[in-house]
Design a protein around this motif. Structure first.
Motif, PDB file in Angstrom:
ATOM      1  N   ASP A 299       0.856  -1.193   0.000  1.00 33.34           N
ATOM      2  CA  ASP A 299       0.000   0.000   0.000  1.00 33.34           C
ATOM      3  C   ASP A 299       0.881   1.228   0.000  1.00 33.34           C
ATOM      4  N   VAL A 300       0.660   2.126  -0.955  1.00 40.50           N
ATOM      5  CA  VAL A 300       1.498   3.306  -1.100  1.00 40.50           C
ATOM      6  C   VAL A 300       1.401   4.228   0.106  1.00 40.50           C
ATOM      7  N   LYS A 301       0.333   4.117   0.900  1.00 41.11           N
ATOM      8  CA  LYS A 301       0.178   5.031   2.041  1.00 41.11           C
ATOM      9  C   LYS A 301       1.244   4.784   3.118  1.00 41.11           C
ATOM     10  N   PHE A 302       1.878   3.601   3.082  1.00 40.17           N
ATOM     11  CA  PHE A 302       2.933   3.309   4.049  1.00 40.17           C
ATOM     12  C   PHE A 302       4.319   3.669   3.515  1.00 40.17           C
TER      13      PHE A 302
ATOM     14  N   GLU B 252      10.516   5.300  -2.993  1.00 43.03           N
ATOM     15  CA  GLU B 252       9.570   4.219  -2.719  1.00 43.03           C
ATOM     16  C   GLU B 252       8.237   4.509  -3.409  1.00 43.03           C
ATOM     17  N   LYS B 253       7.794   5.759  -3.295  1.00 46.19           N
ATOM     18  CA  LYS B 253       6.530   6.144  -3.943  1.00 46.19           C
ATOM     19  C   LYS B 253       6.665   6.074  -5.473  1.00 46.19           C
ATOM     20  N   ALA B 254       7.840   6.466  -5.952  1.00 47.80           N
ATOM     21  CA  ALA B 254       8.064   6.415  -7.402  1.00 47.80           C
ATOM     22  C   ALA B 254       8.026   4.979  -7.910  1.00 47.80           C
ATOM     23  N   LEU B 255       8.532   4.038  -7.102  1.00 42.77           N
ATOM     24  CA  LEU B 255       8.515   2.634  -7.515  1.00 42.77           C
ATOM     25  C   LEU B 255       7.091   2.107  -7.584  1.00 42.77           C
ATOM     26  N   PHE B 256       6.238   2.509  -6.617  1.00 37.90           N
ATOM     27  CA  PHE B 256       4.816   2.118  -6.683  1.00 37.90           C
ATOM     28  C   PHE B 256       4.210   2.561  -8.011  1.00 37.90           C
ATOM     29  N   ALA B 257       4.451   3.811  -8.362  1.00 38.13           N
ATOM     30  CA  ALA B 257       3.877   4.348  -9.601  1.00 38.13           C
ATOM     31  C   ALA B 257       4.440   3.625 -10.823  1.00 38.13           C
ATOM     32  N   ALA B 258       5.745   3.357 -10.803  1.00 39.82           N
ATOM     33  CA  ALA B 258       6.374   2.692 -11.943  1.00 39.82           C
ATOM     34  C   ALA B 258       5.850   1.270 -12.122  1.00 39.82           C
ATOM     35  N   LEU B 259       5.651   0.564 -11.007  1.00 39.87           N
ATOM     36  CA  LEU B 259       5.135  -0.808 -11.102  1.00 39.87           C
ATOM     37  C   LEU B 259       3.716  -0.823 -11.652  1.00 39.87           C
ATOM     38  N   ASP B 260       2.884   0.136 -11.201  1.00 38.71           N
ATOM     39  CA  ASP B 260       1.508   0.207 -11.723  1.00 38.71           C
ATOM     40  C   ASP B 260       1.512   0.493 -13.223  1.00 38.71           C
TER      41      ASP B 260
ATOM     42  N   ARG C 118      14.113  -0.501 -14.463  1.00 38.10           N
ATOM     43  CA  ARG C 118      15.497  -0.501 -13.969  1.00 38.10           C
ATOM     44  C   ARG C 118      15.769   0.703 -13.073  1.00 38.10           C
ATOM     45  N   ALA C 119      15.476   1.922 -13.570  1.00 38.68           N
ATOM     46  CA  ALA C 119      15.820   3.139 -12.819  1.00 38.68           C
ATOM     47  C   ALA C 119      15.078   3.229 -11.486  1.00 38.68           C
ATOM     48  N   PRO C 120      13.740   3.057 -11.431  1.00 35.05           N
ATOM     49  CA  PRO C 120      13.054   3.150 -10.128  1.00 35.05           C
ATOM     50  C   PRO C 120      13.475   2.057  -9.143  1.00 35.05           C
ATOM     51  N   ILE C 121      13.802   0.864  -9.643  1.00 36.18           N
ATOM     52  CA  ILE C 121      14.261  -0.201  -8.731  1.00 36.18           C
ATOM     53  C   ILE C 121      15.637   0.150  -8.179  1.00 36.18           C
ATOM     54  N   ASP C 122      16.535   0.654  -9.046  1.00 42.31           N
ATOM     55  CA  ASP C 122      17.868   1.060  -8.576  1.00 42.31           C
ATOM     56  C   ASP C 122      17.754   2.153  -7.520  1.00 42.31           C
ATOM     57  N   ALA C 123      16.896   3.153  -7.784  1.00 41.18           N
ATOM     58  CA  ALA C 123      16.733   4.264  -6.839  1.00 41.18           C
ATOM     59  C   ALA C 123      16.162   3.770  -5.510  1.00 41.18           C
ATOM     60  N   PHE C 124      15.240   2.835  -5.571  1.00 42.82           N
ATOM     61  CA  PHE C 124      14.625   2.277  -4.354  1.00 42.82           C
ATOM     62  C   PHE C 124      15.697   1.623  -3.473  1.00 42.82           C
TER      63      PHE C 124
ATOM     64  N   LEU D  54       6.088  -4.978  -1.574  1.00 42.22           N
ATOM     65  CA  LEU D  54       6.457  -4.230  -2.776  1.00 42.22           C
ATOM     66  C   LEU D  54       7.471  -5.024  -3.610  1.00 42.22           C
ATOM     67  N   LEU D  55       8.426  -5.648  -2.918  1.00 33.70           N
ATOM     68  CA  LEU D  55       9.366  -6.520  -3.633  1.00 33.70           C
ATOM     69  C   LEU D  55       8.627  -7.675  -4.307  1.00 33.70           C
TER      70      LEU D  55
END
Length: 717
Positions: A629-632, A638-646, A672-678, A698-699
């Motif tokens: 859940d993105v609220k956590f 982390e928020k960027a990775l949620f958006a990228a996965l969606d 690649r980029a959002p996972i690396d940043a995460f 999330l993983l």
């Protein structure tokens, strides 16, 4: 540094054995010399029908002296240990030296081996080579023990240096090595001495012997093409025959002869095969008509009448051979035009395999399967069934009985003669293809349907009776059949579910097995193997084993195209892996993505995510797959990775549904980029358990989305 020349002179060596024998002589002698301490600059081997020759340049005059020290046991070691060391070193106790070491006084043996003359070593190596030569077949003659492919008449073995030429002293079963050889059997009888390889080769040529088989082949081909060109014709290229004929003659004399007009209307393949197999003649073709009109023969001598007598004899023998071929051809045509069923019915009495029934049973199975396959390849089912029923009819013909290599080709002629359409006739010739990795793949829909049915029946049948390839043994050429299935499907881009096809065909195979076994007293019935659930359906274990075998052939095929086995494994692990065309599309797209920097780095990010997740699941005893859940989320990455996965999932899911693997793979690589940043900014296993669980979930999303494209856990690196 001396040069070595060896010639083993015998009766005629079969042409098919000469090239391998020359290489065996070179390898065994040079290996033996090097092992004994003699090095050399270069070596070359040659062969003619009556001799094997080896020339070695720049060889040492003697083996080097060797001095070796061996450390033994302590001086106060048990007597047995000291005696064992003495035996191993080949020295006496008085020859040992005592030396002080940090571990006390120790025995040392100093072993000195003096150098040996080259001639002495050569004699030993050559005798061992001759006595243990790996001929496919050999014979013994007279009262001696020596075995050779044909009686060995003489051994030439000389060393040449600045001081002159010396003969290597050796005697083998009464044959003493010398410095002389013989020329052509008829044109230059008698022996003559030689002093070096250059002298040997030059004198042989003057004695009408071409030593080099490549030179003989080039000479034959040049003369043959010149003779044909002068008559406005062309020689049918045949590299295998050229190599064989070059091994039949020491002094090639090329002659061109006529084929009687009575035989010119025979199919060109019949003329070519008859002349090649029986007479070792090259076919000469009229380029305007495609007809074989003349032949080239290669004599082993020059004659006063310029080969006229030789040609006359060859033409007489050839006419007799072709008269037989014409008789077979005309008889077969009468059968084909009246009722080809005579041939197909006779195949009911020909056993294909004692557990799989007759050739007639096999043809019926192929016909039924070809009908099933027809819609998928764009062919008419009834025509596919008929083509399969006729494709092997020529196995009963007289021509194919005489020339088995013409099977299929003659079927094409006979089926056309029977009045069937050309596309059905073509199936007889094309359904055997492809026969190897470079053979042409049939493209006509009917031929593809029957070729696939033929190969799948072979594979399914022998899997049903557990007659699978083992190691290097594959007596029924099942690896070739599986590769044929792979190439047919991929070349035509066919969408086929192999599991369903094999399962469907297994029923017919088991039926044939049961019928065949009923004829054998006390035979054990063949039953289906254990059943597995695959993609929600029950599948015979034999089917899964066969599919795995086909996948192995696919790996070999794709490896030659630069796709690694682990990438193919990652795609085989996905659902629908029995659709080879779909599987290869996925593998090629994955291969392309992983060749990019984004793809390579994404793979590392995926593996890191999967490892952290797997370790946490093992430790906690739970599965983290309940949705993050993105609220956590606490960090911007982390928020960027949620958006990228969606966003990636929204792009990947429809792309996979449309089998658009490049798009799906590109969307996955975009992570690649959002996972690396995460991973750079976030600690997954934080002390806050709520945040930790959310990040693990999330993983799990990363693993789930990437795994929907391919099983990246199977990719190395």
């Amino acid at each position: 540094m001396p040069d070595l020349l060896i010639e083993l002179f015998s009766e005629e060596i079969p042409a098919r054995m000469q090239a391998r024998a020359a290489e065996d002589l070179k390898k065994r002698v040079t290996d033996g010399l090097v092992e004994a301490g003699l090095t050399y600059a270069g070596a070359a081997a040659f062969s003619t029908p009556r001799r094997l020759t080896l020339a070695i340049e720049g060889m040492q005059a003697e083996s080097p002296a060797l001095r070796e020290e061996r450390k033994g046991p302590r001086v106060d070691a048990p007597e047995k240990a000291i005696q064992g060391f003495l035996r191993g070193a080949g020295v006496a106790l008085d020859d040992l030296e005592q030396r002080d070491t940090p571990k006390g006084a120790v025995y040392f043996a100093v072993i000195e081996k003096p150098g040996r003359p080259a001639a002495e070593i050569i004699a030993e190596v050559l005798e061992t080579t001759i006595r243990n030569f790996p001929w496919p077949k050999s014979m013994r003659w007279g009262s001696g023990t020596l075995r050779w492919v044909r009686p060995l008449h003489s051994i030439l073995c000389i060393l040449t240096d600045e001081a002159g030429t010396t003969t290597v002293p050796m005697t083998l079963d009464g044959l003493a090595a010398g410095d002389s050889t013989e020329g052509h059997r008829f044109m230059a009888p008698g022996r003559f001495p030689v002093t070096s390889f250059e002298d040997y080769e030059a004198k042989l040529k003057r004695a009408h012997v071409m030593l080099n088989p490549a030179e003989r082949a080039d000479h034959i081909w040049a003369d043959a093409t010149n003779l044909a060109f002068a008559a406005g014709l062309e020689v049918v290229e045949d590299k295998g025959l050229l190599a064989e004929v070059a091994g039949l003659v020491e002094w090639p004399v090329t002659l061109m002869g006529q084929i009687d007009d009575d035989f010119l209307d025979l199919p060109p393949e019949v003329l070519q095969t008859s002349m090649r197999e029986h007479q070792k003649f090259f076919s000469v073709r009229n380029p305007a008509t495609g007809r074989i009109e003349r032949f080239i023969t290669v004599a082993n001598r020059e004659t006063a009448d310029q080969g006229a007598t030789i040609l006359a004899g060859n033409q007489k023998v050839l006419s007799a051979r072709l008269a037989d071929a014409k008789f077979f051809w005309e008889n077969d045509l009468r059968v084909a035009r009246s009722d080809m069923a005579v041939w197909t019915q006779s195949l009911e009495n020909v056993t294909f395999h004692n557990k799989l029934g007759s050739q007639g049973d096999r043809i019926r199975r192929i016909s039924a399967l070809a009908r099933e396959l027809a819609p998928s390849v764009g062919a008419d089912a009834d025509q596919a069934g008929l083509a399969a029923e006729l494709a092997k009819a020529d196995l009963s013909s007289e021509m194919v009985y005489e020339f088995p290599e013409l099977q299929g080709l003659m079927g094409r002629y006979y089926i056309e003669a029977a009045g069937h359409p050309a596309e059905i006739a073509a199936v007889a010739q094309e359904h055997y293809s492809p026969l190897g990795p470079s053979d042409d793949v049939p493209t006509a829909p009917l031929s593809v349907a029957v070729a696939l049915a033929d190969k799948l029946d072979m594979l399914t049948g022998f899997w049903a009776i557990d007659e699978k390839p083992t190691g290097s043994k594959d007596p029924f050429a099942l690896r070739r059949a599986a590769l044929g299935v792979v190439r047919l499907i991929l070349t035509k881009g066919l969408k086929l579910g192999l599991v369903d096809l094999i399962e469907l065909h297994l029923d017919g195979v088991f039926e044939a097995c049961t019928a065949a076994l009923r004829k054998e007293e006390g035979a054990v019935a063949i039953a289906r193997a254990s059943v597995k659930m695959i993609d929600g359906r029950q599948v015979d274990q034999k089917t899964m084993d066969l599919l795995a075998f086909i996948h192995d052939r696919l790996k070999v095929y794709l490896r030659d195209q630069g796709i690694r086995h682990d990438i193919i494994d990652a795609c085989i692990a996905m659902a629908g892996n029995d659709d080879l065309n779909l599987l290869v599309k996925r593998a090629r797209a994955l291969n392309d993505v992983l060749a990019t920097e984004d793809g390579e780095n994404l793979l590392q990010g995926f593996k890191r995510a999967n490892n952290i997740l797997s370790q946490a699941e093992d430790k906690d005893g739970v599965e983290y797959s309940y949705g993050a859940d993105v609220k956590f989320a606490e960090d911007d990455s982390e928020k960027a990775l949620f958006a990228a996965l969606d966003a990636a999932k929204a792009e990947i899911d429809p792309a996979l549904a449309a089998q658009d693997f490049p798009t799906a793979m590109a969307a996955m690589a975009g992570l690649r980029a959002p996972i690396d940043a995460f991973f750079e900014n976030v600690q997954v296993n934080t002390d806050n358990q709520t945040v930790r669980r959310n990040r693990l979930n999330l993983l799990s999303q990363i693993r789930s989305i990437c795994s929907s494209v391919a099983d990246l856990t199977r990719v190395e690196g």
